[in-house]
Structure formats: C-alpha cells, structure tokens
Enzyme design. Structure first.
Site, PDB file in Angstrom:
ATOM      1  CE1 TYR A  51    -121.231  40.185 139.559  1.00  0.00           C
ATOM      2  CE2 TYR A  51    -119.877  40.097 137.582  1.00  0.00           C
ATOM      3  CZ  TYR A  51    -121.042  39.777 138.249  1.00  0.00           C
ATOM      4  OH  TYR A  51    -122.015  39.048 137.608  1.00  0.00           O
ATOM      5  CB  SER A 103    -119.787  36.669 135.659  1.00  0.00           C
ATOM      6  OG  SER A 103    -119.551  37.747 134.776  1.00  0.00           O
TER       7      SER A 103
END
Ligand code: NDP
Length: 256
Positions: free
Chosen positions: A166, A153
C-alpha cells in the site's frame, strides 16, 4: 478543515469520472459532483453497489450518472481503450479524472508479505491509474480546463513499517503524478495533482484501524470542499503538487 463556497451548478456542463465510486470517498465525490451539476461516470468493481449509488444520484440529480463496472485486477488495455471510445461517443470531453479506487493489501512486514497480495495491490492502486490516465488523456485533452487528481496517503510520502505494498503503491502514485504533471505542463491545459485525504471514516479506514472509534475520523463529505476547489477555475495554477486535505489552504499551493 478547508471550507469552499461556490455557486449552485458550478460543475454544469462538465463530465467527471470517479474511480472507486461505489464506496467511501469516491462515492461521496460522485454524489457531490452530480449535486453541483456534473455528469459523473461511476467506476467501481461491484456492479450492485454502483447501481445503488446510481439510483440515489438519479433521484437527486436525474440524468447525471452513468455506471462503468471495471475490476482493475483483471481489466486489459483493450478494456480501457473501449472505455475511452465509449466516453468519447457519449461526451464531447472529459473534464475530471479522480483516480481514487484503492485497496489496503496486507498489514505485514515485508519479510512475510504475501506475494499475491503485493501484486494485486500494485495492480489496483498503481497500474490501473497508469492505464486509465493513458487511455483517457485524449478525452481529457478535449476539455479546455481538465483536472486529474491522484489519490495518495501519508504513507506514500514517508514509508511506515507494515504498510507494505500500500505504501509503495502510494509512493509510485506520487511519482506518476509528478512525471505526468511535468509532461503536461507546457503541452496541455490539464492540471495534475495528488491528494492525501488523511484519515477518513470509510470501510478502508476501519480495516486498517479496527480498534479505533470511527467517530474520531471525519466523514468523506467533510473533504469535499477541497475536491470542489481543485475542480474550480481558481485552482488552475496548482499543478504537480502533493496536497494534504487536512491542512489544505490554497495559498500554500498557489504560486507566490
Ligand atoms: P473504500 O475501501 O471505502 O473504497 C474503495 C473503492 O475502491 C471502492 O469503491 C472499491 O470498489 C474500489 N476498488 C477496490 N478494488 C477495486 C478493483 N479491483 N477494481 C475497481 N475498483 C476497486 O476506500 P476509501 O474511500 O477509504 O479510500 C479511497 C482512496 O483514499 C484510496 O485510494 C485510499 O488509499 C485513499 N486514502 C484513504 C484514507 C482513509 O482514511 N479512508 C486515508 C488515506 C488515503 P468496490 O466497492 O466495488 O469493491
């Protein structure tokens, strides 16, 4: 967005395992790879959702899919070993491992981050990728030209406030990718990279940005040319790279 033209059935004879195959990007990967002739192993948490994808693939590409329900939050080393053994019995080799499953965790400052959700996010997003790649390396080594694609990401490449576990999990994924890539570079033909899909119209994106108009984000199918290219022979020299789907251009990643 990158476009890739390839021949019908170009994945024929290959077996590819996709984690998070029950939804979003992973579901689209599974359907796309099966449509190009691959056997696909659909791994996800929710058996009912997996069965629905299985039924859809069965209509369009009969006999190409098997389902493998696994909850990464509770699976043990023994479960991963059993999966490796079971795949070895069904398929001579594993040609692709798409480590795509993930959860968002909390959107919270570190100071208030719920510890249980921190551990769950690291477990699902990182520890499962370690356990699964470790257990399946013997299966991948049977292939003359296997690929592992880790899913990253933008917050795994530059930290961002309130993305907590995350972001940290995606940084760890980049580290795992680089470590494994260097280990395998000279000892195996397995090629290993990480892919940042960029904002994509899925339920995870909706949870992360509830106020956003979903139509501003591309659908998972628009990312598929990059996945297909990375499974192709042409991408063989690309190894150990942190790739961005949105800006993907092979020349930027191929050795000069
Ligand atoms: P979705 O939320 O749509 O799908 C997530 C998938 O992960 C589902 O198949 C889900 O299975 C599976 N999963 C979740 N928890 C577990 C678990 N405990 N055990 C096994 N499987 C589990 O996510 P996306 O498709 O949006 O994201 C896919 C990947 O792309 C993720 O790694 C994400 O971090 C990354 N990414 C996504 C972006 C985006 O904008 N969408 C942007 C950047 C990166 P089930 O449905 O059975 O629960």
């Amino acid at each position: 967005m990158f476009q890739y033209e390839t021949v019908e059935n170009f994945l024929s004879g290959k077996t590819i395992l996709v984690t998070g195959a029950s939804d979003g990007i992973g579901k689209c990967c599974a359907e796309t790879f099966a449509s190009y002739g691959a056997n696909v192993v659909l791994l996800g948490k929710n058996q009912k959702k997996l069965e629905a994808i299985y039924d859809k693939i069965e209509i369009l590409s009969p006999g190409k899919a098997i389902i493998q329900p696994v909850d990464f939050n509770i699976a043990t080393e023994g479960d991963y070993q059993n999966l490796s053994n079971s795949l070895a019995e069904q398929f001579q080799k594993l040609d692709g491992l798409i480590l795509n499953a993930g959860i968002l965790g909390a959107r919270s400052p570190i100071e208030f981050y719920p510890s249980d959700l921190w551990h769950e996010t690291i477990q699902v997003n990182v520890n499962s990728a370690f356990s699964l790649s470790k257990a399946l390396l013997p299966n991948l080594k049977q292939s003359p030209d296997a690929r592992i694609i880790f899913t990253s990401s933008s917050v795994g490449r530059e930290g961002r406030a309130h993305w907590g576990a995350y972001a940290v999990s995606k940084f760890a994924i980049e580290g795992l990718m680089q470590t494994l890539a260097e280990e395998l570079e000279k000892t195996s033909t397995i090629r290993v990279n990480s892919l940042n899909p960029g904002g994509t119209r899925t339920s995870m994106r909706k949870s992360a940005f509830p106020a956003e108009d979903p139509k501003t984000q591309p659908l998972p199918k628009e990312l598929m040319p990059v996945y297909l290219y990375l499974l192709s022979e042409e991408s063989k020299p690309i190894h150990g790279k942190a790739i961005d789907v949105r800006e993907f251009e092979p020349a930027n990643y191929l050795p000069k």
